[in-house]
Motif scaffolding. Structure first.
Motif, PDB file in Angstrom:
ATOM      1  N   HIS A 178       0.813  -1.215   0.000  1.00 39.72           N
ATOM      2  CA  HIS A 178       0.000   0.000   0.000  1.00 39.72           C
ATOM      3  C   HIS A 178       0.851   1.272   0.000  1.00 39.72           C
ATOM      4  CE1 HIS A 178      -3.541  -2.539   0.889  1.00 39.72           C
ATOM      5  NE2 HIS A 178      -2.657  -3.243   1.574  1.00 39.72           N
ATOM      6  N   GLY A 179       2.155   1.116   0.255  1.00 43.55           N
ATOM      7  CA  GLY A 179       3.053   2.258   0.206  1.00 43.55           C
ATOM      8  C   GLY A 179       3.121   2.908  -1.164  1.00 43.55           C
ATOM      9  N   ALA A 180       2.712   2.170  -2.194  1.00 41.06           N
ATOM     10  CA  ALA A 180       2.724   2.735  -3.545  1.00 41.06           C
ATOM     11  C   ALA A 180       1.764   3.905  -3.685  1.00 41.06           C
ATOM     12  CB  ALA A 180       2.375   1.653  -4.559  1.00 41.06           C
ATOM     13  N   THR A 181       0.776   4.002  -2.798  1.00 42.89           N
ATOM     14  CA  THR A 181      -0.159   5.132  -2.848  1.00 42.89           C
ATOM     15  C   THR A 181       0.372   6.347  -2.091  1.00 42.89           C
ATOM     16  OG1 THR A 181      -1.367   4.462  -0.844  1.00 42.89           O
ATOM     17  CG2 THR A 181      -2.106   3.517  -2.938  1.00 42.89           C
TER      18      THR A 181
ATOM     19  N   ARG B  74       9.349   7.062 -11.264  1.00 40.94           N
ATOM     20  CA  ARG B  74       8.332   8.035 -11.690  1.00 40.94           C
ATOM     21  C   ARG B  74       7.604   7.579 -12.952  1.00 40.94           C
ATOM     22  NH1 ARG B  74      12.367  11.704 -10.104  1.00 40.94           N
ATOM     23  NH2 ARG B  74      13.032  12.059 -12.270  1.00 40.94           N
ATOM     24  N   GLU B  75       8.296   6.827 -13.805  1.00 38.19           N
ATOM     25  CA  GLU B  75       7.693   6.355 -15.052  1.00 38.19           C
ATOM     26  C   GLU B  75       6.844   5.094 -14.850  1.00 38.19           C
ATOM     27  OE1 GLU B  75       7.654   7.710 -18.173  1.00 38.19           O
ATOM     28  OE2 GLU B  75       8.445   9.447 -17.083  1.00 38.19           O
ATOM     29  N   MET B  76       6.925   4.487 -13.693  1.00 40.19           N
ATOM     30  CA  MET B  76       6.149   3.265 -13.443  1.00 40.19           C
ATOM     31  C   MET B  76       4.671   3.580 -13.277  1.00 40.19           C
ATOM     32  SD  MET B  76       8.384   1.002 -10.738  1.00 40.19           S
ATOM     33  CE  MET B  76      10.018   0.380 -11.145  1.00 40.19           C
TER      34      MET B  76
ATOM     35  N   ILE C  83       6.280   5.284  -2.077  1.00 40.08           N
ATOM     36  CA  ILE C  83       6.626   6.197  -3.165  1.00 40.08           C
ATOM     37  C   ILE C  83       5.824   7.475  -2.974  1.00 40.08           C
ATOM     38  CG2 ILE C  83       6.501   6.552  -5.674  1.00 40.08           C
ATOM     39  CD1 ILE C  83       6.737   3.425  -5.890  1.00 40.08           C
ATOM     40  N   ALA C  84       6.474   8.606  -3.075  1.00 41.12           N
ATOM     41  CA  ALA C  84       5.780   9.884  -2.917  1.00 41.12           C
ATOM     42  C   ALA C  84       4.664  10.005  -3.946  1.00 41.12           C
ATOM     43  CB  ALA C  84       6.766  11.039  -3.074  1.00 41.12           C
ATOM     44  N   PRO C  85       3.482  10.453  -3.538  1.00 35.17           N
ATOM     45  CA  PRO C  85       2.364  10.562  -4.487  1.00 35.17           C
ATOM     46  C   PRO C  85       2.619  11.634  -5.532  1.00 35.17           C
ATOM     47  CG  PRO C  85       1.796  11.587  -2.384  1.00 35.17           C
ATOM     48  CD  PRO C  85       3.112  10.892  -2.178  1.00 35.17           C
ATOM     49  N   ASP C  86       2.142  11.379  -6.748  1.00 32.87           N
ATOM     50  CA  ASP C  86       2.281  12.339  -7.843  1.00 32.87           C
ATOM     51  C   ASP C  86       1.058  12.218  -8.743  1.00 32.87           C
ATOM     52  OD1 ASP C  86       2.658   9.963  -9.222  1.00 32.87           O
ATOM     53  OD2 ASP C  86       4.780  10.295  -9.636  1.00 32.87           O
ATOM     54  N   GLU C  87       1.131  12.790  -9.938  1.00 36.54           N
ATOM     55  CA  GLU C  87      -0.030  12.785 -10.834  1.00 36.54           C
ATOM     56  C   GLU C  87      -0.481  11.370 -11.190  1.00 36.54           C
ATOM     57  OE1 GLU C  87      -1.935  15.271 -11.574  1.00 36.54           O
ATOM     58  OE2 GLU C  87      -0.651  16.689 -10.475  1.00 36.54           O
TER      59      GLU C  87
END
Length: 465
Positions: A133-136, A208-210, A232-236
């Motif tokens: 869940h860290g991916a969010t 970032r590209e994943m 991972i730090a959240p982004d667009e």
């Protein structure tokens, strides 16, 4: 400047115990049927309820069969565990997504896809792969059964703050190289204890590209490097994935949430306890040869020689090769495969089925291979059908099963027989993990598909247009 990990952790500290752990507030507790029964018994013994039941979500996944889920579970132990979770959730007033419920699946697949796992949260579950869940952009980690009871009772946990590590991966991944290969490469480089005591922030242009699916796979495997978790730090990409999901904010609340989530990043001058940088160009399709996830190599490579292994690890290395039936210096290309498993909380998402189907399209499953293709949730199964991937796979001789943890671990009907070789997209290749005496080769969905259609370990690049 603090790291993002510091920001999220420190903002959830209720109390700091001098020379002791932090009392950490938990935003979300997930429960499955394996680690929760004793926690519920503990609440009963103390005559208390869950403090914040609306923060707790339950679903069976480990013991669920991947066929005939509309019928009673045949195995009495599995049936007891699943039935007990349902009864406990009902008694304590908790949200429960049971078998055949469209919201059911593997808990680490369902959380993000339902918008339950959100940036800035603290998330725990009695399962080591909670790091998924860290991916969010959440701080998510596995806990023990007594800690599950603690969170149920107080919505807090006593936890020593881990050290912070940033792993940067820079550059473009090559042909046939997936986030699963990135994770297996990192485990080979760091070993299964190389991140012990740390919480990992993944960064760099490669990350970032994943896609979100790829990020979920990468974070899922953090625990296999010994880390407490990874994120991972959240982004667009994160915001795009979460927007419109069932439990994500909506309307004005969505705008407010995104404004806050955009602040969730480590500063340029943030200081980490450890930093590592890797070049994506150095990573190829990977496969494991041993009995821990760190015993991996590029698929075109050879098993190491004993002389290449540190002396303190040579005995366990030799024992591992003996169990697997491999020899030092041996290449695995062309080695016979008996089973292929696509699924698990590591690789049971729609992107994984797309990758598998891209290799299977226009080909046929090898007659010598038994293949289990198991979506991570009913939502994933719905996507598979909507995109027509089911037809592609069925035309190639594959059957898509019903959602569950399946052959990731031997807690349901999907067990690999003793002595048989399984190319698996799951997360662990321990002795007997997929069944007593089973031999597991961890790999990506592309590599699993290549093995499924050829019957042997095959470089997926050889089958890609």
């Amino acid at each position: 400047m603090n790291t993002l990990f510091d920001k999220i952790w420190d903002s959830h500290v209720v109390n700091r115990i001098e020379d002791g752990p932090d009392q950490l507030y938990i935003d979300r507790l997930y429960c499955h049927e394996v680690t929760s029964p004793q926690a519920f018994d503990g609440l009963r013994a103390r005559g208390i309820q869950c403090l914040r039941p609306e923060k707790i979500f339950c679903m069976p996944d480990h013991n669920t069969p991947t066929h005939d889920q509309d019928k009673p579970i045949a195995d009495p132990v599995s049936k007891c565990q699943v039935d007990t979770l349902e009864a406990n959730a009902k008694e304590f007033g908790l949200s429960y997504f049971g078998m055949m419920d469209s919201r059911n699946g593997i808990i680490h697949v369902v959380g993000p896809e339902r918008g339950l796992s959100l940036p800035g949260m603290t998330i725990v579950c009695g399962d080591s792969h909670t790091s998924t869940h860290g991916a969010t952009g959440a701080v998510a980690f596995g806990i023990g059964t007594s800690e599950v009871e603690m969170v149920m009772a107080s919505q807090c946990i006593l936890q020593k703050k881990p050290k912070s590590m940033r792993i940067r991966i820079e550059g473009k991944l090559g042909k046939g190289v997936s986030p699963k290969d990135v994770a297996l490469y990192l485990m080979k480089e760091l070993t299964t204890s190389g991140a012990t005591g740390y919480f990992i922030e993944y960064a760099g242009s490669t990350v970032r590209e994943m896609s979100m699916e790829g990020r979920l796979t990468l974070c899922n495997l953090s625990i296999e490097m010994g880390a407490r978790g990874g994120f991972i730090a959240p982004d667009e990409t994160t915001f795009e994935y979460l927007k419109g999901r069932e439990h994500a904010p909506s309307g004005e609340e969505w705008d407010k949430a995104v404004a806050y989530w955009k602040t969730l990043k480590s500063g340029d001058d943030a200081v980490f306890d450890k930093e590592l940088v890797f070049d994506a160009a150095e990573i190829g399709p990977m496969i494991t040869y041993g009995t821990n996830p760190g015993m991996g190599m590029e698929i075109t490579g050879n098993v190491p020689q004993v002389s290449e292994i540190p002396e303190e690890g040579s005995a366990s290395f030799s024992k591992s090769l003996s169990y697997m039936g491999f020899q030092p210096g041996q290449g695995l290309l062309g080695h016979k495969v008996d089973y292929v498993f696509l699924g698990a909380c590591t690789n049971g998402r729609i992107e994984d089925f797309r990758a598998f189907a891209s290799i299977a399209a226009g080909r046929r499953k090898a007659d010598s291979v038994t293949a289990w293709l198991v979506p991570g949730s009913w939502e994933v199964l719905s996507q598979i059908r909507a995109e027509g991937l089911d037809k592609i796979l069925e035309d190639a001789g594959f059957e898509i099963r019903q959602p569950g943890c399946s052959a990731c671990l031997a807690m349901n009907d999907d067990k690999i027989p003793a002595g048989k070789y399984s190319v698996s997209t799951s997360n662990r290749n321990f002795e007997g993990r997929q069944g007593p005496g089973s031999r597991t080769l961890l790999a990506s969905p592309l590599t699993a598909a290549a093995a499924a259609v050829t019957g042997v370990v095959t470089d997926p690049r050889a089958l890609m247009d």
